[in-house]
Write a protein that holds these residues in place. Structure first.
Motif, PDB file in Angstrom:
ATOM      1  N   ASP A   1       0.834  -1.208   0.000  1.00 64.51           N
ATOM      2  CA  ASP A   1       0.000   0.000   0.000  1.00 64.51           C
ATOM      3  C   ASP A   1       0.870   1.261   0.000  1.00 64.51           C
ATOM      4  O   ASP A   1       0.680   2.161  -0.817  1.00 64.51           O
ATOM      5  CB  ASP A   1      -0.892  -0.027   1.246  1.00 64.51           C
TER       6      ASP A   1
ATOM      7  N   HIS B   1       1.123   4.545  -2.773  1.00 59.94           N
ATOM      8  CA  HIS B   1       0.806   5.939  -2.444  1.00 59.94           C
ATOM      9  C   HIS B   1       1.914   6.896  -2.884  1.00 59.94           C
ATOM     10  O   HIS B   1       1.655   7.996  -3.320  1.00 59.94           O
ATOM     11  CB  HIS B   1       0.586   6.107  -0.940  1.00 59.94           C
TER      12      HIS B   1
ATOM     13  N   HIS C   1      -8.043  -3.799  -0.232  1.00 57.35           N
ATOM     14  CA  HIS C   1      -8.558  -2.938  -1.304  1.00 57.35           C
ATOM     15  C   HIS C   1      -7.491  -2.930  -2.383  1.00 57.35           C
ATOM     16  O   HIS C   1      -6.393  -3.460  -2.171  1.00 57.35           O
ATOM     17  CB  HIS C   1      -8.859  -1.519  -0.796  1.00 57.35           C
TER      18      HIS C   1
ATOM     19  N   HIS D   1      -6.538   4.583  -3.489  1.00 61.62           N
ATOM     20  CA  HIS D   1      -7.162   3.270  -3.356  1.00 61.62           C
ATOM     21  C   HIS D   1      -8.186   3.006  -4.456  1.00 61.62           C
ATOM     22  O   HIS D   1      -8.746   3.937  -5.027  1.00 61.62           O
ATOM     23  CB  HIS D   1      -7.846   3.159  -1.996  1.00 61.62           C
TER      24      HIS D   1
ATOM     25  N   TYR E   1      -2.706   9.970   5.451  1.00 65.21           N
ATOM     26  CA  TYR E   1      -4.142   9.785   5.604  1.00 65.21           C
ATOM     27  C   TYR E   1      -4.809  10.932   6.336  1.00 65.21           C
ATOM     28  O   TYR E   1      -6.004  11.152   6.213  1.00 65.21           O
ATOM     29  CB  TYR E   1      -4.449   8.477   6.329  1.00 65.21           C
TER      30      TYR E   1
HETATM   31 ZN   LIG Z   1      -3.604   3.000   1.663  1.00 63.95          ZN
END
Ligand SMILES: [Zn+2]
Length: 568
Positions: free
Chosen positions: A229, A233, A288, A494, A566
Motif C-alpha cells: 500500500d 501511495h 482494497h 485506493h 491519511y
Molecule cells: Zn492506503
C-alpha cells in the motif's frame, strides 16, 4: 441458529484440521501483478494463480484499511461492525475521535477459530489494537500507538513477543519518516520498504517456530504486509508512465519501486508458505486495490459553500486573519514540521493538546453553524456530508421535518458538481442507509460520497484552503505539487477492486461467490477450517469492553496516519 453447541469445539477431541495460511497484501492490485508476471519477477504469485483460483476481491465503501480489514476479520459490513474510518465523528458534537479495535462489534475470525480449538497467528493487521487475547499470538498493525514501531504492548502475548523480537528484532521499526519529503527521500524510502519486508518475514518465520515449540502450531496464520500500500501511495506516478502526475526525470530506483516491492513480497510469501507447509490452503488477499491519482484535487466544503449549504463565520476566512481553525492548524503544523518528531510530541504532551481536539478544530472550525445546513470532514478516507440537524448536532439548524429535503439538495449539489470540461466529480452520492445496513449506520455521514475517476485516475478530497479568498471547489495542481503531500493528496490512491488468490490442495473445493467481496472472507476461511460459519452468533457477540485512546496514544496514532498521508 447454529446446530452446534457453542462450546463443543473447544473441548472435544477432533481430527486435525487442514491449516490455512493467509498472506495479506494491503492495497495489492492485479494491475501490477498482471504486468509483472510475464517478466518472471513474481514466480510464486504467478505459479499459485496458475495452480489455484483467483478473482478480484471487492472492498468496503469507502475502500479503506480500517473498515476493510474489520470486514475481512468479522464477515460483517461497516454498518454492522461499526468501523468506518481511522476516525469517527462523535455523536452530537463537531468533534472526532480515533477508532480502535474495541469500537468494533462482532467476534473476530481469530476468536471464532480459537473457540473451535484452533490456535492462531495474526501479524500486522490494521484495526486490531488493542490486541484481543488469543490462543496463539496476535501483533497489531501500523496503527498501534507505540512510539518505537511495534513493541510488546501491541502483542496479545508480550512475553512471547519479546522472545521472538530478541531473536530477530521487532515486527515493525520506525525507519521511515513518511512526512518529510526532502531530496533523496524517495530513493531512501524505496530501500527501506524492502528492508521492512525482510524484517517482517524474519519475524513471521520465527513466530511460527516459537508457536510450534510451545506445542501450538497455528491452524490459521494471517500475516499482513502494508508495504504494498505504502509504495503505491508514494511511487505510483513513477511506476506508471501514463499517470498525469508522472515525472519523466524520475530516477531508475523511483521508477522501479512498485515492482521491487511486489517482487520482494512475492519472495516473502514464498518463504512463509514453505515454512507453514505447502499442503496447507494458502490465500493471498488484499483489503482494497490501488491506482493512480489525478492532477486535480477537490474541496467538498467549498462545494457546499458554493451551493449555499455551508457558511463561514465572519466571511470565508473564518473570522479574519487567524480563526480558531487556522490557529489549530498552524499549531499542529508548526509542531509537526519545524520540530523534530520527539520534541513535537513532548510539547504536545506538555500542552495537553489532544490530537483529536486539534484534528476536530482543523476539520470543523470556522463554520457559522446557525447558517450551515451541511458540512464535511473533507477526508479522502471517508468522503461524506453530515447534515446539521437540530436536536442531533450541538448547534443544529435543519429541522427534522426538513431532513430528507435538505439531504436531496445535498445529493443534487454533488451530482451537479463538475470538473472543468464537464466530467462529474462524484461517481455516486447516496443516502447512508442505501449503502449500509445494521445497528451502526448512524456512525456514517448522512450522505456517502464516492468520487469519480478523472480519466482513470482518482480525484483526491483535501481540506478547503479557506485562507484563499478566491478558493474554488476544484483545483488543478501545479507541476511542483504532483508528488503529493498536504493539500495535494497522494500520487497513488485506493481502488475498490483488490485481489484473492487461493492455492494448495483444498483450493478447488472452496465455495467462492461471484463477485467475491470482503464479507465473504471470514465465512470462506471458517468453512475451510471445518468451523460453523453462521454469522448469527458473530453479530450477537458483544466482543469487548470499549476502551478509548489516551491523549498520548492519540498523538502517536495521529502522527503515524499523518506520516502515511491519511490525515492532512
Ligand atoms: Zn492506503
Amino acid at each position: 441458529m447454529s446446530t452446534r453447541p457453542p462450546t463443543a469445539g473447544a473441548s472435544r477431541p477432533r481430527a486435525a484440521r487442514r491449516p490455512i495460511l493467509v498472506l495479506g497484501l494491503d492495497g495489492a492490485t492485479f494491475e501490477v501483478i498482471d504486468r509483472l508476471s510475464p517478466t518472471g519477477r513474481l514466480p510464486n504469485l504467478t505459479a499459485w494463480r496458475a495452480a489455484g483460483r483467483s478473482c478480484p476481491l471487492l472492498s468496503t465503501r469507502p475502500p479503506m484499511s480500517f473498515p476493510a480489514w474489520s470486514t475481512f476479520m468479522s464477515g460483517l459490513g461497516p454498518g454492522r461492525h461499526g468501523i468506518f474510518d481511522f476516525t469517527q465523528k462523535v455523536p452530537g458534537a463537531y468533534r472526532i475521535e480515533f477508532a480502535n479495535a474495541t469500537h468494533r462489534s462482532g467476534a473476530s475470525l481469530f476468536a471464532r477459530a480459537n473457540g473451535a480449538g484452533s490456535p492462531i497467528l495474526c501479524l500486522g493487521m490494521p484495526a486490531t489494537f488493542p490486541p484481543e487475547p488469543v490462543d496463539g499470538l496476535l501483533v497489531s498493525g501500523f496503527d498501534s500507538p507505540v512510539s518505537t514501531g511495534t513493541d510488546a504492548s501491541s502483542a496479545s502475548d508480550p512475553v512471547l513477543y519479546r522472545e521472538i523480537a530478541d531473536r530477530v528484532g521487532p515486527w515493525m521499526a520506525p525507519d521511515l519518516d513518511e512526512a518529510a519529503h526532502d531530496d533523496g527521500w524517495h530513493e531512501r524510502a524505496a530501500g527501506r520498504l524492502l528492508a521492512r519486508i525482510d524484517r517482517k518475514t524474519a519475524f513471521a518465520l520465527e513466530a511460527l517456530r516459537a508457536l510450534r515449540d510451545r506445542g501450538k502450531p497455528p491452524e490459521l496464520a494471517v500475516v499482513v504486509f502494508s508495504e504494498s500500500d505504502t509504495v503505491c501511495h508514494h511511487f505510483w506516478r513513477d511506476h506508471d508512465p501514463n499517470s498525469p502526475r508522472h515525472d519523466p526525470s524520475a530516477s531508475a530506483v523511483r521508477r522501479d519501486a512498485v515492482s521491487a516491492v511486489y517482487e520482494r513480497l512475492d519472495a516473502a510469501c514464498g518463504e512463509i508458505r514453505e515454512a507453514f507447509g505447502e499442503d496447507a490452503l494458502c490465500v493471498v488477499a488484499s483489503d482494497h486495490g490501488a491506482g493512480g491519482a489525478a492532477k486535480r484535487v477537490v474541496h467538498l466544503a467549498a462545494r457546499l459553500a458554493e451551493c449555499g449549504l455551508l457558511s463561514r463565520s465572519g466571511g470565508r476566512n473564518g473570522g479574519g486573519f487567524l480563526g480558531f481553525d487556522a490557529l489549530a492548524r498552524a499549531t499542529r503544523d508548526t509542531a509537526l514540521r519545524v520540530l523534530p518528531p520527539r520534541v513535537a510530541q513532548h510539547i504536545f504532551r506538555r500542552a495537553r493538546f489532544a490530537a483529536a481536539r486539534l484534528e476536530s478544530a482543523a476539520r470543523f472550525g470556522g463554520i457559522d453553524w446557525s447558517r450551515t445546513a451541511a458540512f464535511s470532514e473533507e477526508v479522502n478516507t471517508q468522503p461524506g456530508v453530515w447534515l446539521n440537524v437540530r436536536g442531533r448536532e450541538a448547534d443544529g439548524c435543519v429541522a427534522a421535518d426538513d431532513y430528507e429535503r435538505v439531504r436531496d439538495d445535498v445529493i443534487a449539489a454533488l451530482r451537479e458538481w463538475t470538473l472543468p470540461g464537464g466530467a462529474p466529480v462524484v461517481a455516486r452520492a447516496r443516502r447512508r442507509e442505501e449503502v449500509y445496513d445494521g445497528p451502526h449506520v448512524d456512525r456514517a455521514p448522512d450522505v456517502v460520497v464516492e468520487l469519480a475517476l478523472d480519466d482513470g485516475y482518482g480525484l483526491s478530497l483535501v481540506g478547503t484552503p479557506w485562507s484563499d479568498p478566491d478558493v474554488a471547489s476544484v483545483r488543478t495542481l501545479g507541476d511542483d505539487e504532483l508528488a503529493g503531500g498536504r493539500g495535494r493528496g497522494m500520487n497513488g490512491t485506493h481502488r475498490q477492486e483488490g485481489i484473492w488468490i487461493a492455492t494448495g490442495p483444498a483450493a478447488d473445493s472452496l465455495e467462492i461467490p461471484s463477485p467475491m467481496n470482503l464479507e465473504h472472507v471470514t465465512p470462506t476461511l471458517l468453512r475451510a477450517l471445518g468451523i460453523d460459519a453462521s454469522t448469527d452468533d458473530t453479530e450477537r457477540a458483544t466482543t469487548r469492553d470499549r476502551v478509548d485512546y489516551t491523549d498520548d496514544e492519540e498523538h502517536l496514532v495521529a502522527d503515524r496516519l499523518r506520516a502515511l498521508g491519511y490525515l492532512e
